[in-house]
Design a protein around this motif. Sequence first.
Motif, PDB file in Angstrom:
ATOM      1  N   ILE A   4      13.116 -14.699  24.267  1.00  0.00           N
ATOM      2  CA  ILE A   4      12.835 -13.285  23.969  1.00  0.00           C
ATOM      3  C   ILE A   4      12.612 -13.102  22.464  1.00  0.00           C
ATOM      4  N   PHE A   5      13.463 -13.730  21.692  1.00  0.00           N
ATOM      5  CA  PHE A   5      13.352 -13.630  20.238  1.00  0.00           C
ATOM      6  C   PHE A   5      12.031 -14.215  19.749  1.00  0.00           C
ATOM      7  N   ALA A   6      11.642 -15.376  20.330  1.00  0.00           N
ATOM      8  CA  ALA A   6      10.394 -16.023  19.938  1.00  0.00           C
ATOM      9  C   ALA A   6       9.188 -15.151  20.300  1.00  0.00           C
ATOM     10  N   THR A   7       9.264 -14.538  21.488  1.00  0.00           N
ATOM     11  CA  THR A   7       8.172 -13.655  21.927  1.00  0.00           C
ATOM     12  C   THR A   7       8.034 -12.445  21.006  1.00  0.00           C
ATOM     13  N   ALA A   8       9.195 -11.860  20.668  1.00  0.00           N
ATOM     14  CA  ALA A   8       9.191 -10.694  19.777  1.00  0.00           C
ATOM     15  C   ALA A   8       8.639 -11.063  18.405  1.00  0.00           C
ATOM     16  N   THR A   9       8.997 -12.266  17.962  1.00  0.00           N
ATOM     17  CA  THR A   9       8.517 -12.725  16.653  1.00  0.00           C
ATOM     18  C   THR A   9       7.003 -12.896  16.668  1.00  0.00           C
ATOM     19  N   VAL A  10       6.492 -13.490  17.749  1.00  0.00           N
ATOM     20  CA  VAL A  10       5.040 -13.691  17.871  1.00  0.00           C
ATOM     21  C   VAL A  10       4.312 -12.355  17.895  1.00  0.00           C
ATOM     22  N   LEU A  12       5.389  -9.528  16.687  1.00  0.00           N
ATOM     23  CA  LEU A  12       5.479  -8.918  15.356  1.00  0.00           C
ATOM     24  C   LEU A  12       4.468  -9.534  14.394  1.00  0.00           C
ATOM     25  N   ILE A  13       4.339 -10.875  14.500  1.00  0.00           N
ATOM     26  CA  ILE A  13       3.373 -11.556  13.632  1.00  0.00           C
ATOM     27  C   ILE A  13       1.949 -11.084  13.945  1.00  0.00           C
ATOM     28  N   LEU A  14       1.642 -10.943  15.243  1.00  0.00           N
ATOM     29  CA  LEU A  14       0.317 -10.484  15.645  1.00  0.00           C
ATOM     30  C   LEU A  14       0.029  -9.069  15.126  1.00  0.00           C
ATOM     31  N   VAL A  15       1.078  -8.210  15.220  1.00  0.00           N
ATOM     32  CA  VAL A  15       0.918  -6.833  14.726  1.00  0.00           C
ATOM     33  C   VAL A  15       0.653  -6.831  13.232  1.00  0.00           C
ATOM     34  N   VAL A  16       1.420  -7.653  12.502  1.00  0.00           N
ATOM     35  CA  VAL A  16       1.246  -7.730  11.051  1.00  0.00           C
ATOM     36  C   VAL A  16      -0.145  -8.252  10.707  1.00  0.00           C
ATOM     37  N   VAL A  17      -0.601  -9.259  11.461  1.00  0.00           N
ATOM     38  CA  VAL A  17      -1.937  -9.822  11.215  1.00  0.00           C
ATOM     39  C   VAL A  17      -3.018  -8.788  11.478  1.00  0.00           C
ATOM     40  N   LEU A  18      -2.873  -8.074  12.618  1.00  0.00           N
ATOM     41  CA  LEU A  18      -3.858  -7.051  12.958  1.00  0.00           C
ATOM     42  C   LEU A  18      -3.892  -5.928  11.921  1.00  0.00           C
ATOM     43  N   LEU A  19      -2.685  -5.524  11.481  1.00  0.00           N
ATOM     44  CA  LEU A  19      -2.618  -4.493  10.437  1.00  0.00           C
ATOM     45  C   LEU A  19      -3.252  -4.981   9.148  1.00  0.00           C
ATOM     46  N   GLY A  20      -2.998  -6.260   8.845  1.00  0.00           N
ATOM     47  CA  GLY A  20      -3.591  -6.823   7.633  1.00  0.00           C
ATOM     48  C   GLY A  20      -5.104  -6.844   7.708  1.00  0.00           C
TER      49      GLY A  20
END
Length: 311
Positions: A4-10, A12-20
């Motif tokens: 669950i933690f790994a999925t949430a991290t992925v 979050l990373i995707l959201v940050v990348v998309l926002l970037g």
Amino acid sequence: MTLIFATATVILILVVVLLGIRLRKRSNHLIYIHDKLTSILDKGTYERLLVFDSDPQISQLLKDMNQLLDHVHRAEAGYANQEKEMRNMLSNISHDLKTPLTVVLGYSEALLHSASLTDQERETMTGKIQDKAQEVLRLVHSFFDLAKLESGDTELALTKVNVSELCRLKMLSFYEMLTKLELQVELSIPDSDVFVKGNEEALERVLDNLITNAMKYGAEGKVLGLSLDVSSEQQVTLSIWDRGKGIPEQEHSRVFERMYTLEDSRNRLYQGSGLGLTITKRLVERMGGSIELRSVPYERTVFKVDLPLAR
């Protein structure tokens, strides 16, 4: 738990990348807007900004900027046209002042230095000096009247004016001139009084200018007409028409410009300041009305003035 933690991290990373990516794209758009606007303003071109559909907010901003650019360009074009008209007006005024003043100077010099002139010759020359001085005075008055109208310094008090009676009286005042020109007069004025919201002095001047204009340029048609119609519950239409040579269609958009005159108006028979129709248009607009021209040469040339009906 680890999954669950790994999925949430992925995620979050995707959201940050998309926002970037989105921020970088928006940053590129803003840089484009800045560079393009700077180029348009520096070069004075009539280009527009490219509208991006990918970002609704940026897209709306670009549309608003393009509307602002359109407004600025229209204002610049209007100013350039006004400046051109002013230069032409000053040039024509100089020409029109020079001619009568030259005549005045010539006759006054003859009166001063020619001792052999008879009393009759002196009287004739004095009369011509008087006529030319009046011509100069009329031109100067027209110029300042237009300047006051366009600056907004002249206040027109709008009241209830009996335009039907004013039209009858005005045509009567031109009776002698119309008879001399052998012009047939056709009147169409309601028997009952018609009232408009306007300024009586301004309306008199509008009638003077339009009737005089019809006599000058429409005399060949041998007919001058004036009609008054209550065209709606809110509007009265005043038309002054003739069957003369008219005004070419390509000239219709220019007749209300400052110093506009037909080609033969520099001829002595048609001498005019070229400000009459411009002043007429400004007066009509100041009274909340509008004026238009329709002309078919040797059939019907009509100036139509729409004014608000006074209840």
